[in-house]
Design an enzyme around this catalytic site. Structure first.
Site, PDB file in Angstrom:
ATOM      1  N   LEU A  89       0.851  -1.195   0.000  1.00  0.00           N
ATOM      2  CA  LEU A  89       0.000   0.000   0.000  1.00  0.00           C
ATOM      3  C   LEU A  89       0.882   1.239   0.000  1.00  0.00           C
ATOM      4  O   LEU A  89       1.900   1.302   0.697  1.00  0.00           O
ATOM      5  CB  LEU A  89      -0.893   0.023   1.238  1.00  0.00           C
ATOM      6  CG  LEU A  89      -1.989  -1.037   1.334  1.00  0.00           C
ATOM      7  CD1 LEU A  89      -2.932  -0.687   2.469  1.00  0.00           C
ATOM      8  CD2 LEU A  89      -2.761  -1.156   0.032  1.00  0.00           C
ATOM      9  N   LYS A  90       0.485   2.242  -0.776  1.00  0.00           N
ATOM     10  CA  LYS A  90       1.221   3.502  -0.816  1.00  0.00           C
ATOM     11  C   LYS A  90       0.648   4.414   0.259  1.00  0.00           C
ATOM     12  O   LYS A  90      -0.400   5.019   0.068  1.00  0.00           O
ATOM     13  CB  LYS A  90       1.110   4.153  -2.196  1.00  0.00           C
ATOM     14  CG  LYS A  90       2.075   5.307  -2.376  1.00  0.00           C
ATOM     15  CD  LYS A  90       2.001   5.875  -3.779  1.00  0.00           C
ATOM     16  CE  LYS A  90       3.100   6.900  -3.995  1.00  0.00           C
ATOM     17  NZ  LYS A  90       3.125   7.964  -2.991  1.00  0.00           N
ATOM     18  N   GLU A  91       1.340   4.454   1.393  1.00  0.00           N
ATOM     19  CA  GLU A  91       0.868   5.301   2.478  1.00  0.00           C
ATOM     20  C   GLU A  91       1.026   6.772   2.098  1.00  0.00           C
ATOM     21  O   GLU A  91       1.861   7.139   1.266  1.00  0.00           O
ATOM     22  CB  GLU A  91       1.629   4.998   3.772  1.00  0.00           C
ATOM     23  CG  GLU A  91       1.486   3.560   4.255  1.00  0.00           C
ATOM     24  CD  GLU A  91       0.068   3.175   4.638  1.00  0.00           C
ATOM     25  OE1 GLU A  91      -0.780   4.080   4.795  1.00  0.00           O
ATOM     26  OE2 GLU A  91      -0.205   1.964   4.750  1.00  0.00           O
ATOM     27  N   GLY A 119      -2.769   4.362  -3.697  1.00  0.00           N
ATOM     28  CA  GLY A 119      -2.332   3.464  -4.754  1.00  0.00           C
ATOM     29  C   GLY A 119      -1.408   2.415  -4.184  1.00  0.00           C
ATOM     30  O   GLY A 119      -1.427   2.128  -2.970  1.00  0.00           O
TER      31      GLY A 119
END
Length: 798
Positions: free
Chosen positions: A106-108, A261
């Site tokens: 997961l793109k934090e 994203g």
């Protein structure tokens, strides 16, 4: 339990050569720079590469976040990685050639924190390019906050900073984390208190070549050392990965939660390779909310902010209306927003107003897709709004009539063309449509005395209405015909002349007692050019309704009453009954209106002129680009170029732009003389008011069509342009004189010794040889660019 990989290092010789290469690379600010930071262990160097360089050239190291101490890499971020389709390496065809397994994280949505250790166990905690307290610190220091939160995190599990520092040094790795904490700083996604902290998503070896731990080991390390583990999963083949990514983009969520994203970790040619898959929506919309709010706080008008948006104009307009009212009611929210707080709160309050889930931006986007929904709307769902358009000349009483009505019905709108200066980029149609967003009736106050003006009204409305209104709103145009069709030109003149003379100077543009001759000249022109309403032909056949009014003594009050009576029938709205006393009171108030803005007309030439001083000669005629920042933004969105980035970095982009139409130096040739005579004959040579004035504006305007970006290495960047239309002071399209074969805007040159006039040289060479790739030993390249700069004002330069 964390199981470390075999430690990887570089030799001292490799590192010494690497640092020297980095030093040479950053000697010029064209590529990057190095910043030296005082630290207890010595002088730490932060190597900062300009973002655009990562795309355009091979580097000694592609790390984004790189720190050295005594010719040893002590902190290393990821190699700069790109979004799908952003660079050739992330095009679908290239990505298909990578090898799995594909680790999808997961793109934090926070700020990057890099954590590493020294030989004595000292921890070095950095943001992307800095560590420790800076000499001229700003209100927020990401590295310091990251270190503070790391210390608290370790204390909770009974471990020390030195414990972590010693391990990281032993492993020769940098721990890469994301600081996500809305109490510290908000971004786009929300992180409540229970979800805030340092999310660990990488362990990178402190080596020249990028090498990173697999996610299962990163996850184990995070759990042992108190970090929040970053969610991840594995796809074994590219096809299943691609299918998953595309389906996730439809909702902008993962397991029911909005996410920015994913970052995908895989292998390319045997080396670690990362790329990202960012969702366009709803994050584009969320970022637009944030940036347009900042524009609102800077004082930019809402219609102008909305008009600049390439997407989501309708919903942005609604959001800004809401936010403006919210900030007036709760100014503390504006202060918090300015400090990067309450960004999400304001957005959620807006979504609640729409009755939407505050964590479902995709649902909000449906409001911006009403064009598609219009196909299935029933009649009951259509919203009708009404624009009242006068057909008149000066002195017919339109403004008094409309002001009388809006005095009684303040919920209706009144936009006056005389309040808009010629230099304003905000047109009457834009203001009218912006007002229609939250009003059902708007009086669009302009004379509209010719068919041309009425046609312009309908054309401009069709061009820009989608920026302001959803598709289920239907605009009904009502012609308020102030000039009876059986009135002769003489009768029209007599009635309007008496009324204007009686009014004196109480008008934005006609000052009768101040300059009677000018007032008569302007009025005479309007009456002579007047074209009566004719609904049997275009454009007047586009009016949905016509209200025929009278013209005579005290007709304004009677006309206001008639318009109200007709609107009750036309609109079907429940409009309150108005007593004669209320009408009379509002009418008298309208008569007492004093304009705060004056629009000027050019004075006619006197019959006998005084002896003239010696006239200055025009050096060149040009077109002024009215909004240079917008042009720069257009160029930024159209290209990636080392030369262009250099011009920006070195502050060599010109502050103002223009197109030279004719220059006296070019008048020596037969063709040049023809061009000069044509432009000079049209524009004349209005003299400067004083010796210092170099530029004199003239009342002519041109459209500028952007055609081609041109780069001449080590020299300049310019745009080849066309000039498709000329306009007079009333914005009537006129036949233009002969023009030069090539016209351009010089954006900037690589130094003061390189004159902008050299743009002519490269343009002429390209005109003679379109395949030209080199000039005077330097590369020449071109790139298409699209854009139309409408109605830019012309000038003479002395």
């Amino acid at each position: 339990m964390f199981d470390p990989m075999e430690t990887t290092t570089n030799t001292p010789e490799e590192l010494s050569s690497f640092v020297e290469n980095m030093r040479q690379l950053t000697e010029s600010k064209k590529t990057g720079r190095k910043v030296e930071i005082n630290h207890s262990a010595g002088l730490i160097t932060s190597w900062i590469i300009n973002e655009w360089v990562y795309k355009s050239r091979k580097l000694p190291c592609h790390a984004r976040g790189l720190f050295t101490l005594n010719e040893k890499i002590i902190v290393r971020g990821y190699d700069k990685f790109f979004n799908v389709d952003e660079v050739p390496a992330t095009k679908y065809e290239s990505l298909k050639k990578t090898s799995g397994p594909y680790e999808v994280t997961l793109k934090e949505n926070g700020c990057i924190i890099l954590i590493s250790g020294l030989e004595d166990g000292t921890l070095v905690v950095c943001s992307k390019h800095s560590t420790g307290v800076r000499p001229k610190d700003v209100s927020k220091n990401h590295a310091v906050e990251g270190e503070r939160q790391l210390k608290l995190q370790l204390e909770k599990i009974g471990k020390s900073m030195k414990d972590l520092g010693s391990l990281l040094y032993k492993l020769n790795v940098t721990a890469v984390a994301e600081l996500c904490d809305d109490d510290f700083e908000e971004h786009v996604l929300e992180y409540t208190k229970d979800k805030s902290g340092l999310y660990l998503h990488g362990l990178n070896f402190n080596t020249i070549q990028f090498k990173s731990y697999p996610m299962d080991k990163v996850d184990a390390f995070a759990r042992e050392w108190g970090f929040i583990p970053t969610a991840y999963f594995i796809k074994n083949d590219f096809d299943s990965l691609w299918d998953f990514l595309n389906k996730a983009a439809e909702t902008g969520t993962y397991e029911g939660q909005e996410v920015e994203g994913f970052v995908i970790r895989c292998r390319e040619n045997g080396n670690d390779f990362f790329f990202k898959y960012k969702f366009e929506e709803p994050y584009l919309l969320y970022r637009q909310f944030r940036e347009t709010t900042r524009a609102l706080m800077r004082g930019e008008p809402i219609p102008e902010i909305v008009a600049k948006q390439k997407k989501h104009n309708y919903i942005i307009g609604k959001y800004l209306d809401f936010t403006e009212a919210l900030f007036e009611k709760e100014p503390v929210l504006m202060d918090q927003f300015n400090d990067n707080h309450s960004i999400i709160k304001v957005r959620k309050l807006f979504m609640e107003k729409f009755g939407l889930s505050t964590n479902n931006g995709m649902e909000l986007l449906s409001y911006d897709k009403l064009d598609e929904q219009m196909k299935t709307l029933s009649v009951g769902e259509v919203v009708y709004k009404y624009v009242i358009v006068p057909i008149s000349t000066i002195g017919c009483g339109k403004t008094t009539t409309f002001s009388t009505l809006t005095g009684i019905f303040p919920e209706w709108g009144h936009v006056q063309n005389d309040d808009i200066s010629k230099s304003s980029k905000q047109k009457l149609v834009d203001r009218t449509l912006a007002m229609l967003r939250h009003r059902d009736v708007v009086f669009s106050d302009r004379n509209n005395h010719q068919f041309r003006e009425r046609a312009q009204l309908f054309k401009q409305t069709n061009q820009v209405r989608s920026k302001y209104l959803p598709a289920n709103v239907v605009i009904k145009f009502v012609a308020a015909n102030f000039v009876p069709n059986d009135l002769s030109e003489e009768e029209l003149w007599n009635v309007t002349y008496k009324r204007v003379a009686l009014r004196g100077d109480n008008h934005q543009s006609i000052k009768f007692s101040e300059d009677r001759k000018l007032a008569e000249s302007v009025m005479e022109g309007f009456v002579r050019r007047f074209q009566p309403l004719n609904v049997e032909r275009e454009p007047d056949s586009n009016f949905d309704h016509v209200i025929n009014l009278s013209l005579g003594k005290d007709s304004s009050l009677q006309n206001a009453k008639k318009i109200l009576s007709e609107l009750r029938i036309i609109t079907g709205m429940e409009i309150k009954l108005v007593a004669d006393t209320e009408f009379q009171e509002s009418f008298e108030k309208a008569l007492g209106y004093t304009p705060s803005f004056t629009k000027t007309f050019s004075k006619p030439k006197p019959e006998a002129e005084a002896p003239k001083k010696k006239e200055k000669k025009v050096t060149y005629y040009g077109i002024k680009v009215s909004h240079p920042k917008d042009l720069v933004n257009t160029v930024n969105g159209s290209l990636t170029s080392e030369l262009w980035e250099l011009l920006k970095t070195e502050n060599l982009v010109q502050k103002e732009f223009h197109v030279t139409l004719a220059h006296t130096a070019s008048a020596s040739t037969e063709e040049g003389q023809k061009v000069w005579n044509g432009i000079a004959g049209l524009f004349g040579s209005p003299q400067p008011k004083n010796k210092k004035q170099k530029q004199v504006l003239v009342d002519f305007y041109c459209d500028i069509q952007l055609q081609k970006l041109i780069f001449w290495n080590k020299h300049l960047v310019c745009i080849e342009v066309g000039v498709p239309k000329f306009y007079d002071s009333e914005f009537n399209s006129i036949d233009h004189p002969p023009l030069k074969q090539t016209l351009h805007i010089t954006l900037g040159t690589a130094g003061p010794e390189i004159k902008p006039v050299l743009s002519n040289k490269v343009l002429e060479e390209l005109a003679a040889n379109p395949a030209l790739t080199e000039l005077d030993g330097e590369e020449v390249s071109t790139q298409p660019i699209e854009g139309l700069l409408e109605k830019q004002r012309c000038f003479c330069f002395y």
